[in-house]
Structures are given as C-alpha cells and as structure tokens.
Design a protein around this motif. Structure first.
Motif, mmCIF file in Angstrom:
data_model
loop_
_atom_site.group_PDB
_atom_site.id
_atom_site.type_symbol
_atom_site.label_atom_id
_atom_site.label_comp_id
_atom_site.label_asym_id
_atom_site.label_seq_id
_atom_site.Cartn_x
_atom_site.Cartn_y
_atom_site.Cartn_z
ATOM 1 N N LYS A 9 0.832 -1.202 0.000
ATOM 2 C CA LYS A 9 0.000 0.000 0.000
ATOM 3 C C LYS A 9 0.870 1.257 0.000
ATOM 4 N N ALA A 10 1.895 1.273 0.827
ATOM 5 C CA ALA A 10 2.796 2.427 0.895
ATOM 6 C C ALA A 10 3.531 2.620 -0.430
ATOM 7 N N LEU A 11 4.014 1.533 -1.017
ATOM 8 C CA LEU A 11 4.727 1.633 -2.292
ATOM 9 C C LEU A 11 3.792 2.090 -3.410
ATOM 10 N N ALA A 12 2.549 1.633 -3.374
ATOM 11 C CA ALA A 12 1.566 2.088 -4.370
ATOM 12 C C ALA A 12 1.327 3.589 -4.230
ATOM 13 N N TYR A 13 1.265 4.067 -2.994
ATOM 14 C CA TYR A 13 1.096 5.511 -2.771
ATOM 15 C C TYR A 13 2.314 6.270 -3.294
ATOM 16 N N LEU A 14 3.502 5.784 -2.993
ATOM 17 C CA LEU A 14 4.715 6.465 -3.443
ATOM 18 C C LEU A 14 4.810 6.492 -4.971
ATOM 19 N N GLN A 15 4.261 5.475 -5.639
ATOM 20 C CA GLN A 15 4.265 5.441 -7.110
ATOM 21 C C GLN A 15 3.477 6.600 -7.702
ATOM 22 N N THR A 16 2.490 7.104 -6.963
ATOM 23 C CA THR A 16 1.648 8.189 -7.479
ATOM 24 C C THR A 16 2.313 9.555 -7.350
ATOM 25 N N LEU A 17 3.393 9.641 -6.607
ATOM 26 C CA LEU A 17 4.060 10.918 -6.365
ATOM 27 C C LEU A 17 5.140 11.184 -7.399
ATOM 28 N N ASP A 18 5.456 12.457 -7.578
ATOM 29 C CA ASP A 18 6.512 12.864 -8.502
ATOM 30 C C ASP A 18 7.832 12.915 -7.728
ATOM 31 N N ILE A 19 8.382 11.720 -7.449
ATOM 32 C CA ILE A 19 9.628 11.604 -6.697
ATOM 33 C C ILE A 19 10.583 10.694 -7.455
ATOM 34 N N HIS A 20 11.822 10.665 -7.022
ATOM 35 C CA HIS A 20 12.851 9.843 -7.670
ATOM 36 C C HIS A 20 12.458 8.365 -7.613
ATOM 37 N N GLU A 21 12.816 7.619 -8.639
ATOM 38 C CA GLU A 21 12.462 6.200 -8.739
ATOM 39 C C GLU A 21 12.955 5.365 -7.560
ATOM 40 N N ASN A 22 14.131 5.684 -7.023
ATOM 41 C CA ASN A 22 14.657 4.920 -5.890
ATOM 42 C C ASN A 22 13.741 5.000 -4.676
ATOM 43 N N TYR A 23 13.083 6.138 -4.500
ATOM 44 C CA TYR A 23 12.144 6.278 -3.390
ATOM 45 C C TYR A 23 10.890 5.432 -3.609
ATOM 46 N N LYS A 24 10.542 5.197 -4.838
ATOM 47 C CA LYS A 24 9.296 4.485 -5.155
ATOM 48 C C LYS A 24 9.390 2.983 -4.940
ATOM 49 N N LYS A 25 10.594 2.419 -5.069
ATOM 50 C CA LYS A 25 10.705 0.961 -4.973
ATOM 51 C C LYS A 25 11.410 0.475 -3.711
ATOM 52 N N GLY A 26 12.090 1.337 -3.007
ATOM 53 C CA GLY A 26 12.740 0.934 -1.764
ATOM 54 C C GLY A 26 14.220 0.664 -1.944
ATOM 55 N N PHE A 27 14.928 0.685 -0.820
ATOM 56 C CA PHE A 27 16.368 0.474 -0.797
ATOM 57 C C PHE A 27 16.665 -0.969 -0.408
ATOM 58 N N ASN A 108 5.343 16.350 1.082
ATOM 59 C CA ASN A 108 4.102 16.296 1.858
ATOM 60 C C ASN A 108 3.587 14.863 2.012
ATOM 61 N N ILE A 109 4.454 13.981 2.452
ATOM 62 C CA ILE A 109 4.114 12.569 2.618
ATOM 63 C C ILE A 109 3.530 12.356 4.013
ATOM 64 N N PRO A 110 2.370 11.712 4.095
ATOM 65 C CA PRO A 110 1.751 11.510 5.411
ATOM 66 C C PRO A 110 2.550 10.534 6.273
ATOM 67 N N LYS A 111 2.307 10.600 7.573
ATOM 68 C CA LYS A 111 2.951 9.678 8.499
ATOM 69 C C LYS A 111 2.482 8.254 8.209
ATOM 70 N N TRP A 112 3.260 7.276 8.665
ATOM 71 C CA TRP A 112 2.984 5.867 8.413
ATOM 72 C C TRP A 112 1.572 5.480 8.842
ATOM 73 N N LYS A 113 1.151 5.880 10.024
ATOM 74 C CA LYS A 113 -0.187 5.526 10.520
ATOM 75 C C LYS A 113 -1.274 6.149 9.658
ATOM 76 N N ASP A 114 -1.076 7.401 9.246
ATOM 77 C CA ASP A 114 -2.058 8.075 8.395
ATOM 78 C C ASP A 114 -2.078 7.465 6.998
ATOM 79 N N LEU A 115 -0.931 7.050 6.521
ATOM 80 C CA LEU A 115 -0.843 6.427 5.197
ATOM 81 C C LEU A 115 -1.640 5.126 5.150
ATOM 82 N N GLN A 116 -1.636 4.383 6.241
ATOM 83 C CA GLN A 116 -2.370 3.118 6.279
ATOM 84 C C GLN A 116 -3.880 3.316 6.279
ATOM 85 N N LYS A 117 -4.336 4.514 6.619
ATOM 86 C CA LYS A 117 -5.770 4.817 6.627
ATOM 87 C C LYS A 117 -6.276 5.288 5.268
#
Length: 127
Positions: A9-27, A108-117
């Motif tokens: 769910k978090a990775l799907a949210y990050l995919q929608t943002l205009d951020i660097h690809e490394n942030y979208k898939k994880g380290f 403007n990324i929400p906190k982990w708990k808010d992201l899960q909601k």
C-alpha cells in the motif's frame, strides 16, 4: 512482489508521487526485510527515530566490516574502536533521518499511521 500488504500500500502511494524512482521501490536492506515479511516502513514514510535507528544500524554494520581494513591501527584498544563505530553510526543515522524528514516535508508525505488509513491506490486504478 511478495511484500506485506501495508508495504504494498505504501509503495503504491509512493508510485503516485513525482519523486525519484529509488524512493518508489525501496532500498536494499528494506527490500530484504519486506521479502521476509517484516513490514518496516519505507524511509519516506517512517518516523524520524525509526529512520535514525535503521540507518545507524546499517552504518554500524558497514563500519564493523570496513573500518578495520582501512583506518584502524591494530594496537588501538577495542573499546576505542567500538566507541568510534557507535559514534559514527549515530551521527550517520541522525543525518540520514534528518535528510528523509526534509524529503517527507518537501513531498508532503503523510505519516505511516495516516498512510495506512488512506484508500488503496492499486484498487482505485484497477476499479
């Protein structure tokens, strides 16, 4: 991918943002945790102290493995070597956490708990 649902769910949210690809898939260390079912939040979604702890531990492991090869004198006391590793690890962890905190605010990324909601982005795109 076989990641925990909260990570997907978090990775799907990050995919929608205009951020660097490394942030979208994880380290690397994160993907290793996720593949083993450990739902450690991605750095852009994690809190300051979570990021500090994770990056301090990663830095400590690297210091233990690499530092003796290049920088230590073999006759230095063991306690001095350990204190050096812990100090550098804490500073590195703090710096990494501070950097990710800035990125969280910038995008403007929400906190982990808010992201899960939030609603599931993958279902919204398919549905």
């Amino acid at each position: 991918m076989s990641y925990p649902a909260s990570i997907e769910k978090a990775l799907a949210y990050l995919q929608t943002l205009d951020i660097h690809e490394n942030y979208k898939k994880g380290f690397f260390p994160y993907t290793l945790f996720w593949k083993n079912g450990i739902a450690l939040p991605p750095p852009l979604c994690a809190g300051f102290f979570t990021n500090m702890a994770v990056f301090a531990i990663m830095t400590f492991v690297l210091m233990i493995l690499l530092f003796p090869l290049f920088f230590w004198k073999w006759h230095d006391p063991l306690l001095q070597k350990i204190v050096s590793c812990v100090s550098v690890s804490l500073v590195g962890g703090f710096g990494s956490a501070l950097s990710f905190r800035g990125e969280q605010k910038k995008f403007n990324i929400p906190k982990w708990k808010d992201l899960q909601k939030l609603p599931d982005h993958a279902q919204n795109r398919d549905g």
